[in-house]
Scaffold this motif. Structure first.
Motif, PDB file in Angstrom:
ATOM      1  N   UNK A  61       0.848  -1.183   0.000  1.00 16.82           N
ATOM      2  CA  UNK A  61       0.000   0.000   0.000  1.00 16.82           C
ATOM      3  C   UNK A  61       0.892   1.245   0.000  1.00 16.82           C
ATOM      4  N   UNK A  62       0.390   2.358   0.514  1.00 17.13           N
ATOM      5  CA  UNK A  62       1.178   3.592   0.539  1.00 17.13           C
ATOM      6  C   UNK A  62       1.192   4.207   1.935  1.00 17.13           C
ATOM      7  N   UNK A  63       1.201   3.356   2.926  1.00 22.26           N
ATOM      8  CA  UNK A  63       1.170   3.811   4.317  1.00 22.26           C
ATOM      9  C   UNK A  63       2.501   4.433   4.728  1.00 22.26           C
ATOM     10  N   UNK A  64       2.430   5.565   5.410  1.00 21.54           N
ATOM     11  CA  UNK A  64       3.635   6.206   5.930  1.00 21.54           C
ATOM     12  C   UNK A  64       3.780   6.021   7.435  1.00 21.54           C
ATOM     13  N   UNK A  65       2.680   5.626   8.064  1.00 12.66           N
ATOM     14  CA  UNK A  65       2.701   5.538   9.521  1.00 12.66           C
ATOM     15  C   UNK A  65       1.704   4.481   9.999  1.00 12.66           C
ATOM     16  N   UNK A  66       2.097   3.777  11.041  1.00 15.70           N
ATOM     17  CA  UNK A  66       1.205   2.854  11.736  1.00 15.70           C
ATOM     18  C   UNK A  66       0.918   3.472  13.101  1.00 15.70           C
ATOM     19  N   UNK A  67      -0.349   3.650  13.468  1.00 15.85           N
ATOM     20  CA  UNK A  67      -0.673   4.345  14.726  1.00 15.85           C
ATOM     21  C   UNK A  67      -0.401   3.488  15.961  1.00 15.85           C
ATOM     22  N   UNK A  68      -0.355   4.158  17.103  1.00 13.08           N
ATOM     23  CA  UNK A  68      -0.170   3.453  18.377  1.00 13.08           C
ATOM     24  C   UNK A  68      -1.297   2.474  18.664  1.00 13.08           C
ATOM     25  N   UNK A  69      -2.442   2.708  18.034  1.00  9.25           N
ATOM     26  CA  UNK A  69      -3.601   1.840  18.269  1.00  9.25           C
ATOM     27  C   UNK A  69      -3.399   0.426  17.742  1.00  9.25           C
ATOM     28  N   UNK A  70      -2.255   0.152  17.107  1.00 10.85           N
ATOM     29  CA  UNK A  70      -1.972  -1.206  16.662  1.00 10.85           C
ATOM     30  C   UNK A  70      -1.934  -2.155  17.858  1.00 10.85           C
ATOM     31  N   UNK A  71      -1.744  -1.581  19.051  1.00 10.51           N
ATOM     32  CA  UNK A  71      -1.708  -2.382  20.276  1.00 10.51           C
ATOM     33  C   UNK A  71      -3.045  -3.071  20.556  1.00 10.51           C
ATOM     34  N   UNK A  72      -4.104  -2.629  19.893  1.00 15.44           N
ATOM     35  CA  UNK A  72      -5.414  -3.258  20.070  1.00 15.44           C
ATOM     36  C   UNK A  72      -5.422  -4.696  19.549  1.00 15.44           C
ATOM     37  N   UNK A  73      -4.510  -4.989  18.625  1.00 18.39           N
ATOM     38  CA  UNK A  73      -4.493  -6.313  17.990  1.00 18.39           C
ATOM     39  C   UNK A  73      -3.672  -7.298  18.825  1.00 18.39           C
ATOM     40  N   UNK A  74      -4.125  -7.565  20.023  1.00 18.29           N
ATOM     41  CA  UNK A  74      -3.357  -8.387  20.946  1.00 18.29           C
ATOM     42  C   UNK A  74      -3.298  -9.869  20.560  1.00 18.29           C
ATOM     43  N   UNK A  75      -4.206 -10.328  19.712  1.00 18.27           N
ATOM     44  CA  UNK A  75      -4.171 -11.726  19.283  1.00 18.27           C
ATOM     45  C   UNK A  75      -3.268 -11.937  18.076  1.00 18.27           C
ATOM     46  N   UNK A  76      -2.761 -10.845  17.535  1.00 20.77           N
ATOM     47  CA  UNK A  76      -2.025 -10.896  16.273  1.00 20.77           C
ATOM     48  C   UNK A  76      -0.781 -11.773  16.363  1.00 20.77           C
ATOM     49  N   UNK A  77      -0.687 -12.722  15.426  1.00 19.70           N
ATOM     50  CA  UNK A  77       0.474 -13.598  15.352  1.00 19.70           C
ATOM     51  C   UNK A  77       1.316 -13.300  14.109  1.00 19.70           C
ATOM     52  N   UNK A  78       0.699 -12.676  13.113  1.00 20.81           N
ATOM     53  CA  UNK A  78       1.333 -12.488  11.808  1.00 20.81           C
ATOM     54  C   UNK A  78       0.999 -11.087  11.300  1.00 20.81           C
ATOM     55  N   UNK A  79       2.024 -10.277  11.045  1.00 25.16           N
ATOM     56  CA  UNK A  79       1.823  -8.894  10.612  1.00 25.16           C
ATOM     57  C   UNK A  79       2.719  -8.605   9.414  1.00 25.16           C
ATOM     58  N   UNK A  80       2.096  -8.254   8.293  1.00 21.28           N
ATOM     59  CA  UNK A  80       2.835  -7.979   7.060  1.00 21.28           C
ATOM     60  C   UNK A  80       2.618  -6.528   6.642  1.00 21.28           C
ATOM     61  N   UNK A  81       3.710  -5.751   6.656  1.00 24.20           N
ATOM     62  CA  UNK A  81       3.648  -4.331   6.291  1.00 24.20           C
ATOM     63  C   UNK A  81       4.618  -4.028   5.155  1.00 24.20           C
ATOM     64  N   UNK A  82       5.076  -5.033   4.451  1.00 26.12           N
ATOM     65  CA  UNK A  82       6.109  -4.813   3.437  1.00 26.12           C
ATOM     66  C   UNK A  82       5.596  -3.969   2.259  1.00 26.12           C
ATOM     67  N   UNK A  83       6.532  -3.292   1.617  1.00 24.31           N
ATOM     68  CA  UNK A  83       6.246  -2.486   0.421  1.00 24.31           C
ATOM     69  C   UNK A  83       5.223  -1.390   0.666  1.00 24.31           C
ATOM     70  N   UNK A  84       5.478  -0.589   1.698  1.00 27.22           N
ATOM     71  CA  UNK A  84       4.739   0.641   1.938  1.00 27.22           C
ATOM     72  C   UNK A  84       5.734   1.802   1.899  1.00 27.22           C
TER      73      UNK A  84
END
Length: 262
Positions: A61-84
């Motif tokens: 995508x074209x994301x420049x920033x990931x917010x602090x609210x990412x902490x809400x995803x406490x069950x997250x096991x897999x996070x892919x942010x490549x190519x932003x």
């Protein structure tokens, strides 16, 4: 006529309905929210209502920033942010204690923009930092004792700290195409055996002419290296397959976990 400020690209608006329709079931039965290749420029707040997913894909995508609210995803096991276009990561990423796969390859991250809290991800097995602007690797990443695969390729590194290079469970380390000084042998920065393990097997028919030539060159290099490293008692054979290609920058999906549980 007064000139207004230049506006950036207007990304696609992600609604909660679109997000819900983008949930897939992963190979192990987990719920994966796949918002890759959606033209997103801003982190969609609506997906915070789906924070119970196991996997989150915001790649390409074209994301420049990931917010602090990412902490809400406490069950997250897999996070892919490549190519932003990420220039920083939030400190709260360190709260995702269930995370075992993190891909932040092909962004605009510098050493200063890597939060120290990354070393809190004690269950992390796979970390891809390739294709960024890292000048050095924090020694604190040596705290990631469960790490098995680490991508550091295509950065600005001149050395790799021992605390990272000697992680007890590290099996694959790719630090190709970094400006290591001539005074430091490549073998001191990347163990030759581990370098071999970072190569990917592909069929010849799946490669374009350019990639095929690169693969053949890499195969020649491997044959030379093979003469240096003692041969195992039993040679492995991969008929009809070539061994290369961690070099093509366009192929950003080599780090997708397949069939391995955390």
């Amino acid at each position: 006529m007064a000139k207004g400020k230049a506006k950036g690209p207007k990304g696609k608006k992600i609604t909660l309905k679109i997000a819900k329709n983008s949930i897939r079931i992963s190979y192990d039965g987990g719920r994966r929210l796949d918002l890759s290749k959606m033209g997103i420029t801003t982190f969609p707040k609506c997906i915070l209502k789906l924070a119970d997913v196991d996997e989150l894909d915001l790649s390409r995508n074209m994301l420049k920033k990931i917010p602090n609210s990412i902490e809400k995803f406490q069950k997250l096991r897999w996070l892919d942010l490549h190519s932003n276009q990420l220039e920083e990561l939030p400190k709260t990423i360190g709260t995702l204690q269930n995370l075992f796969y993190l891909n932040i390859c092909n962004n605009k991250l510098t050493t200063k923009s890597l939060p120290e809290e990354l070393n809190l991800l004690k269950n992390l097995r796979f970390l891809n930092l390739g294709l960024n602007c890292l000048e050095c690797i924090p020694t604190s990443l040596g705290a990631l004792q469960e790490l098995k695969e680490l991508g550091l390729f295509d950065n600005l590194l001149t050395t790799i700290p021992n605390s990272v290079r000697k992680l007890p469970k590290l099996k694959k380390l790719n630090a190709e195409r970094n400006p290591f000084p001539d005074s430091i042998k490549k073998e001191e920065c990347v163990d030759p055996i581990k370098r071999i393990e970072t190569l990917y097997l592909v069929q010849e028919k799946d490669l374009c002419c350019s990639c095929l030539k690169t693969c053949q060159d890499e195969k020649d290099k491997m044959n030379k290296l093979k003469n240096i490293i003692p041969s195992p008692s039993k040679e492995l054979s991969f008929p009809l397959l070539l061994t290369p290609n961690s070099t093509a920058k366009d192929n950003q999906e080599q780090w997708r976990l397949k069939g391995e549980d955390p």
